[in-house]
Design a protein around this motif. Structure first.
Motif, mmCIF file in Angstrom:
data_model
loop_
_atom_site.group_PDB
_atom_site.id
_atom_site.type_symbol
_atom_site.label_atom_id
_atom_site.label_comp_id
_atom_site.label_asym_id
_atom_site.label_seq_id
_atom_site.Cartn_x
_atom_site.Cartn_y
_atom_site.Cartn_z
ATOM 1 N N VAL A 38 21.932 -6.774 -9.266
ATOM 2 C CA VAL A 38 23.014 -6.113 -8.197
ATOM 3 C C VAL A 38 22.193 -4.435 -7.731
ATOM 4 N N VAL A 39 22.682 -4.357 -6.415
ATOM 5 C CA VAL A 39 21.259 -2.913 -6.471
ATOM 6 C C VAL A 39 22.360 -2.047 -5.520
ATOM 7 N N ASP A 40 22.250 -0.753 -6.420
ATOM 8 C CA ASP A 40 23.238 -0.030 -5.879
ATOM 9 C C ASP A 40 22.049 1.546 -4.592
ATOM 10 N N SER A 41 22.353 1.110 -3.834
ATOM 11 C CA SER A 41 21.777 1.914 -2.569
ATOM 12 C C SER A 41 21.260 3.158 -2.189
ATOM 13 N N ARG A 42 22.241 3.862 -2.771
ATOM 14 C CA ARG A 42 22.933 5.528 -2.816
ATOM 15 C C ARG A 42 21.927 6.074 -3.311
ATOM 16 N N GLY A 43 21.817 6.972 -2.727
ATOM 17 C CA GLY A 43 20.137 8.221 -4.227
ATOM 18 C C GLY A 43 20.685 8.521 -5.308
ATOM 19 N N PRO A 44 19.914 9.399 -5.666
ATOM 20 C CA PRO A 44 20.223 9.509 -7.162
ATOM 21 C C PRO A 44 21.081 10.570 -7.424
ATOM 22 N N GLN A 45 22.032 11.547 -6.758
ATOM 23 C CA GLN A 45 23.010 12.479 -6.899
ATOM 24 C C GLN A 45 23.939 12.008 -7.053
ATOM 25 N N ALA A 46 24.354 10.223 -6.752
ATOM 26 C CA ALA A 46 25.235 9.280 -6.516
ATOM 27 C C ALA A 46 25.028 8.133 -7.595
ATOM 28 N N TRP A 47 24.074 8.173 -7.622
ATOM 29 C CA TRP A 47 23.698 7.087 -8.603
ATOM 30 C C TRP A 47 23.970 7.908 -10.227
ATOM 31 N N ALA A 48 24.300 9.075 -9.973
ATOM 32 C CA ALA A 48 24.642 10.163 -10.774
ATOM 33 C C ALA A 48 25.521 10.207 -11.496
ATOM 34 N N GLN A 49 26.269 9.915 -10.530
ATOM 35 C CA GLN A 49 28.157 10.399 -10.362
ATOM 36 C C GLN A 49 28.475 9.086 -11.739
ATOM 37 N N GLY A 50 28.179 7.671 -11.319
ATOM 38 C CA GLY A 50 28.684 6.612 -11.143
ATOM 39 C C GLY A 50 28.692 5.819 -10.358
ATOM 40 N N HIS A 51 28.194 4.963 -11.032
ATOM 41 C CA HIS A 51 27.422 2.852 -10.732
ATOM 42 C C HIS A 51 27.970 2.131 -11.824
ATOM 43 N N VAL A 52 28.172 1.312 -10.711
ATOM 44 C CA VAL A 52 28.342 -0.583 -11.773
ATOM 45 C C VAL A 52 27.402 -0.611 -12.857
ATOM 46 N N PRO A 53 28.313 -1.172 -13.648
ATOM 47 C CA PRO A 53 27.242 -1.436 -14.669
ATOM 48 C C PRO A 53 26.767 -2.435 -14.919
ATOM 49 N N GLY A 54 24.848 -1.936 -15.384
ATOM 50 C CA GLY A 54 24.006 -3.395 -15.188
ATOM 51 C C GLY A 54 23.641 -3.372 -13.442
ATOM 52 N N ALA A 55 23.765 -2.707 -12.840
ATOM 53 C CA ALA A 55 23.263 -2.345 -11.403
ATOM 54 C C ALA A 55 21.927 -1.935 -11.122
ATOM 55 N N VAL A 56 20.810 -1.856 -10.696
ATOM 56 C CA VAL A 56 19.549 -1.425 -10.160
ATOM 57 C C VAL A 56 19.765 -0.720 -9.184
ATOM 58 N N HIS A 57 18.987 0.491 -9.862
ATOM 59 C CA HIS A 57 19.140 2.266 -8.735
ATOM 60 C C HIS A 57 17.658 1.900 -7.740
ATOM 61 N N LEU A 58 17.963 1.475 -6.578
ATOM 62 C CA LEU A 58 17.004 1.387 -5.854
ATOM 63 C C LEU A 58 17.707 1.678 -4.623
ATOM 64 N N PRO A 59 17.586 2.807 -3.902
ATOM 65 C CA PRO A 59 17.561 3.843 -3.007
ATOM 66 C C PRO A 59 16.716 2.793 -1.363
ATOM 67 N N THR A 60 17.651 2.445 -0.632
ATOM 68 C CA THR A 60 17.389 2.424 0.459
ATOM 69 C C THR A 60 15.916 2.408 1.209
ATOM 70 N N ALA A 61 15.769 3.433 1.140
ATOM 71 C CA ALA A 61 14.505 4.364 2.044
ATOM 72 C C ALA A 61 12.992 3.599 0.666
ATOM 73 N N GLU A 62 13.486 3.509 -0.135
ATOM 74 C CA GLU A 62 12.347 2.531 -1.464
ATOM 75 C C GLU A 62 12.260 0.835 -1.212
ATOM 76 N N ILE A 63 13.226 0.572 -1.282
ATOM 77 C CA ILE A 63 13.319 -1.160 -0.935
ATOM 78 C C ILE A 63 12.047 -1.329 -0.517
#
Length: 145
Positions: A38-63
């Protein structure tokens, strides 16, 4: 109307092939489905605010740059972004598809994950809010649809 039942079947089959929802993703994660990423495509501030447990943080521009090294080629990728008012998950899914991954978009995004009362991860740990009865039944994980 020029659509035929065959056109409708093709349309809805394609949607179910490339889209999934919060309840289904939650069930897959709870089941420990092998190969699911499961990939969270949001930026760092959004990720820090909350995300799905176990998700990978990978902003769209970095995919395009990071995914080949970080996401197994045979993974079943599910992308999400903020919510239904954002097409970030669609753009992220397109990037994964261009790289040759099997990918689906999680409808509702992070907003509906939280609104359906599911646990989410923040900097301080796991949290959850009561289910919003406009998005989910209060005492069930899904709407049984």
């Amino acid at each position: 109307m020029t659509d035929t039942p065959t056109d409708a079947i093709a349309h809805f089959t394609a949607r179910l092939t490339y889209e999934t929802d919060v309840s289904d993703v939650h069930a897959l994660l709870e089941a420990g489905t092998p190969g699911l990423v499961v990939v969270d495509s949001r930026g760092p501030q959004a990720w820090a605010q909350g995300h799905v447990p176990g998700a990978v943080h990978l902003p769209t521009a970095e995919i395009a740059l990071r995914a080949p090294a970080e996401i197994p080629r045979d993974a079943d990728v599910v992308t999400y972004c903020w919510g239904p008012g954002c097409n970030g998950a669609t753009r992220a899914a397109l990037e994964f598809a261009r790289l040759g991954y099997r990918v689906r978009e999680m409808l509702g995004g992070y907003e509906y994950w939280v609104r359906e009362g599911l646990t989410f991860q923040t900097r301080t740990g796991r949290e959850h809010r009561p289910a919003d009865d406009l998005t989910a039944p209060r005492r069930a994980v899904s709407c049984d649809c």
